[in-house]
Design a protein around this motif. Sequence first.
Motif, PDB file in Angstrom:
ATOM      1  N   SER A   1      47.270  76.779 -11.602  1.00 25.59           N
ATOM      2  CA  SER A   1      45.812  77.030 -11.170  1.00 25.59           C
ATOM      3  C   SER A   1      46.026  77.342  -9.525  1.00 25.59           C
ATOM      4  O   SER A   1      46.598  76.331  -8.920  1.00 25.59           O
ATOM      5  N   GLY A   2      45.532  78.371  -9.091  1.00 21.89           N
ATOM      6  CA  GLY A   2      45.523  78.722  -7.759  1.00 21.89           C
ATOM      7  C   GLY A   2      46.771  79.634  -7.219  1.00 21.89           C
ATOM      8  O   GLY A   2      46.600  80.075  -5.833  1.00 21.89           O
ATOM      9  N   HIS A   3      47.634  79.839  -7.928  1.00 17.58           N
ATOM     10  CA  HIS A   3      48.832  80.630  -7.803  1.00 17.58           C
ATOM     11  C   HIS A   3      48.411  82.284  -7.884  1.00 17.58           C
ATOM     12  O   HIS A   3      47.577  82.280  -8.735  1.00 17.58           O
ATOM     13  N   ASN A   4      48.898  82.913  -6.996  1.00 20.68           N
ATOM     14  CA  ASN A   4      48.660  84.365  -6.977  1.00 20.68           C
ATOM     15  C   ASN A   4      49.694  85.100  -7.560  1.00 20.68           C
ATOM     16  O   ASN A   4      49.326  86.408  -7.464  1.00 20.68           O
ATOM     17  N   SER A   5      50.668  84.776  -7.706  1.00 20.03           N
ATOM     18  CA  SER A   5      51.937  85.548  -8.354  1.00 20.03           C
ATOM     19  C   SER A   5      52.632  84.998  -9.415  1.00 20.03           C
ATOM     20  O   SER A   5      52.594  83.876  -9.622  1.00 20.03           O
ATOM     21  N   LEU A   6      52.713  85.947 -10.497  1.00 22.14           N
ATOM     22  CA  LEU A   6      53.208  85.522 -11.939  1.00 22.14           C
ATOM     23  C   LEU A   6      54.804  86.600 -11.981  1.00 22.14           C
ATOM     24  O   LEU A   6      54.527  87.711 -11.907  1.00 22.14           O
ATOM     25  N   PHE A   7      55.764  85.687 -12.589  1.00 20.41           N
ATOM     26  CA  PHE A   7      56.822  86.399 -12.886  1.00 20.41           C
ATOM     27  C   PHE A   7      57.538  86.189 -14.412  1.00 20.41           C
ATOM     28  O   PHE A   7      57.141  85.090 -14.948  1.00 20.41           O
ATOM     29  N   TRP A   8      57.954  87.233 -14.873  1.00 23.37           N
ATOM     30  CA  TRP A   8      58.594  86.947 -16.294  1.00 23.37           C
ATOM     31  C   TRP A   8      59.936  87.156 -15.974  1.00 23.37           C
ATOM     32  O   TRP A   8      60.492  88.162 -15.501  1.00 23.37           O
ATOM     33  N   TYR A   9      60.939  86.014 -16.514  1.00 17.21           N
ATOM     34  CA  TYR A   9      62.204  86.365 -16.472  1.00 17.21           C
ATOM     35  C   TYR A   9      62.971  85.979 -17.876  1.00 17.21           C
ATOM     36  O   TYR A   9      62.237  85.677 -18.716  1.00 17.21           O
ATOM     37  N   ARG A  10      64.177  86.471 -18.159  1.00 17.93           N
ATOM     38  CA  ARG A  10      64.810  86.565 -19.300  1.00 17.93           C
ATOM     39  C   ARG A  10      66.084  85.996 -18.873  1.00 17.93           C
ATOM     40  O   ARG A  10      66.957  86.144 -17.924  1.00 17.93           O
TER      41      ARG A  10
ATOM     42  N   MET B   1      61.864  95.660 -16.689  1.00 21.38           N
ATOM     43  CA  MET B   1      61.663  95.579 -18.080  1.00 21.38           C
ATOM     44  C   MET B   1      62.790  96.556 -18.666  1.00 21.38           C
ATOM     45  O   MET B   1      62.873  97.676 -18.319  1.00 21.38           O
ATOM     46  N   PRO B   2      63.298  96.194 -19.840  1.00 19.50           N
ATOM     47  CA  PRO B   2      64.531  96.689 -20.257  1.00 19.50           C
ATOM     48  C   PRO B   2      64.440  98.123 -20.949  1.00 19.50           C
ATOM     49  O   PRO B   2      64.926  99.094 -20.711  1.00 19.50           O
ATOM     50  N   GLU B   3      63.029  98.144 -21.382  1.00 18.48           N
ATOM     51  CA  GLU B   3      62.675  99.354 -22.413  1.00 18.48           C
ATOM     52  C   GLU B   3      61.282  99.339 -22.469  1.00 18.48           C
ATOM     53  O   GLU B   3      60.536  98.494 -22.222  1.00 18.48           O
ATOM     54  N   ASP B   4      60.953 100.734 -22.973  1.00 22.47           N
ATOM     55  CA  ASP B   4      59.492 100.891 -23.282  1.00 22.47           C
ATOM     56  C   ASP B   4      58.852  99.891 -24.322  1.00 22.47           C
ATOM     57  O   ASP B   4      57.677  99.706 -24.565  1.00 22.47           O
ATOM     58  N   ARG B   5      59.745  99.393 -25.116  1.00 23.23           N
ATOM     59  CA  ARG B   5      59.360  98.241 -26.212  1.00 23.23           C
ATOM     60  C   ARG B   5      58.875  96.855 -25.375  1.00 23.23           C
ATOM     61  O   ARG B   5      58.078  96.346 -26.203  1.00 23.23           O
ATOM     62  N   PHE B   6      59.134  96.925 -24.218  1.00 25.79           N
ATOM     63  CA  PHE B   6      58.473  95.610 -23.582  1.00 25.79           C
ATOM     64  C   PHE B   6      57.229  95.876 -22.763  1.00 25.79           C
ATOM     65  O   PHE B   6      57.477  97.116 -22.140  1.00 25.79           O
ATOM     66  N   SER B   7      56.292  95.402 -22.697  1.00 28.82           N
ATOM     67  CA  SER B   7      55.221  95.353 -22.155  1.00 28.82           C
ATOM     68  C   SER B   7      54.567  94.212 -21.650  1.00 28.82           C
ATOM     69  O   SER B   7      54.815  93.154 -22.239  1.00 28.82           O
ATOM     70  N   ALA B   8      54.056  94.022 -20.437  1.00 32.30           N
ATOM     71  CA  ALA B   8      53.434  92.913 -19.863  1.00 32.30           C
ATOM     72  C   ALA B   8      52.073  93.176 -19.274  1.00 32.30           C
ATOM     73  O   ALA B   8      51.581  94.129 -18.634  1.00 32.30           O
TER      74      ALA B   8
ATOM     75  N   MET C   1      74.895  85.645 -21.238  1.00 27.41           N
ATOM     76  CA  MET C   1      75.762  86.918 -20.534  1.00 27.41           C
ATOM     77  C   MET C   1      75.174  87.395 -19.024  1.00 27.41           C
ATOM     78  O   MET C   1      75.924  87.772 -18.137  1.00 27.41           O
ATOM     79  N   ARG C   2      74.024  87.512 -19.081  1.00 31.37           N
ATOM     80  CA  ARG C   2      73.545  88.012 -17.884  1.00 31.37           C
ATOM     81  C   ARG C   2      72.636  87.318 -17.156  1.00 31.37           C
ATOM     82  O   ARG C   2      72.172  87.516 -15.900  1.00 31.37           O
ATOM     83  N   GLY C   3      72.580  85.882 -17.293  1.00 33.93           N
ATOM     84  CA  GLY C   3      71.773  84.749 -16.590  1.00 33.93           C
ATOM     85  C   GLY C   3      70.581  85.214 -16.335  1.00 33.93           C
ATOM     86  O   GLY C   3      69.757  85.410 -17.415  1.00 33.93           O
ATOM     87  N   LEU C   4      69.824  84.781 -15.282  1.00 33.42           N
ATOM     88  CA  LEU C   4      68.362  85.048 -15.263  1.00 33.42           C
ATOM     89  C   LEU C   4      68.082  86.405 -14.618  1.00 33.42           C
ATOM     90  O   LEU C   4      68.595  86.860 -13.509  1.00 33.42           O
ATOM     91  N   GLU C   5      67.345  87.053 -15.387  1.00 31.37           N
ATOM     92  CA  GLU C   5      66.801  88.416 -14.936  1.00 31.37           C
ATOM     93  C   GLU C   5      65.428  88.629 -14.758  1.00 31.37           C
ATOM     94  O   GLU C   5      64.594  88.095 -15.631  1.00 31.37           O
TER      95      GLU C   5
END
Lengths: 117, 115
Positions: free
Chosen positions: B27-36, B60-67, B40-44
């Motif tokens: 609560s109160g945070h103004n930025s949000l991040f999605w990581y995978r 975002m790797p492909e059009d299959r992904f949406s947020a 093999m690739r670590g945190l992306e």
Amino acid sequence: GESVGLHLPTLSVQEGDNSIINCAYSNSASDYFIWYKQESGKGPQFIIDIRSNMDKRQGQRVTVLLNKTVKHLSLQIAATQPGDSAVYFCAENVRLYSGGGADGLTFGKGTHLIIQP
Amino acid sequence: DAGVIQSPRHEVTEMGQEVTLRCKPISGHNSLFWYRQTMMRGLELLIYFNNNVPIDDSGMPEDRFSAKMPNASFSTLKIQPSEPRDSAVYFCASSLVGRGNSPLHFGNGTRLTVT
């Protein structure tokens, strides 16, 4: 592309000893660096950060050193404890746009710190 | 402080199915991040939002992904259709960004397995 990387994938130290985890970064424009600790099944946990206008910062049992000349970052953990066993990541700030907006982080691959009894 | 809350903690689905991951930032945070995160690739970084607006989705790797982030307290990451190579741990993180930097605070992730 530029990236953040770690020198040692695994580091094993005796309980009570000091440990040093190293990190090399290649983005000379980076101005903010963070160390995270990740335990199994959990998300990365913030440990300590440092801005590029500093070369050393101390926390509780941890010290981060920044050498901008050689683009090197290190995390020192004093008197290691079993609870320090985890994977440690360094991350650098990639300012995605100016004006004080959101800042993303680029993470290194991580170093697994093992504390031996 | 409840921290960043993600659900579900584990998701197992079959290839071709739709997957929706959820996140409640601090609560109160103004930025949000999605990581995978994968071995093999670590945190992306996949995508991040500032004040609920998507700023950069180049990860975002492909059009299959949406947020989406319909409000300051909720975000979703959707994969449709899912594929086995999407198997990973997906982390949501939030921060309060003003004039300077601030560290990201991570949730405990959603472990996705696509069979």
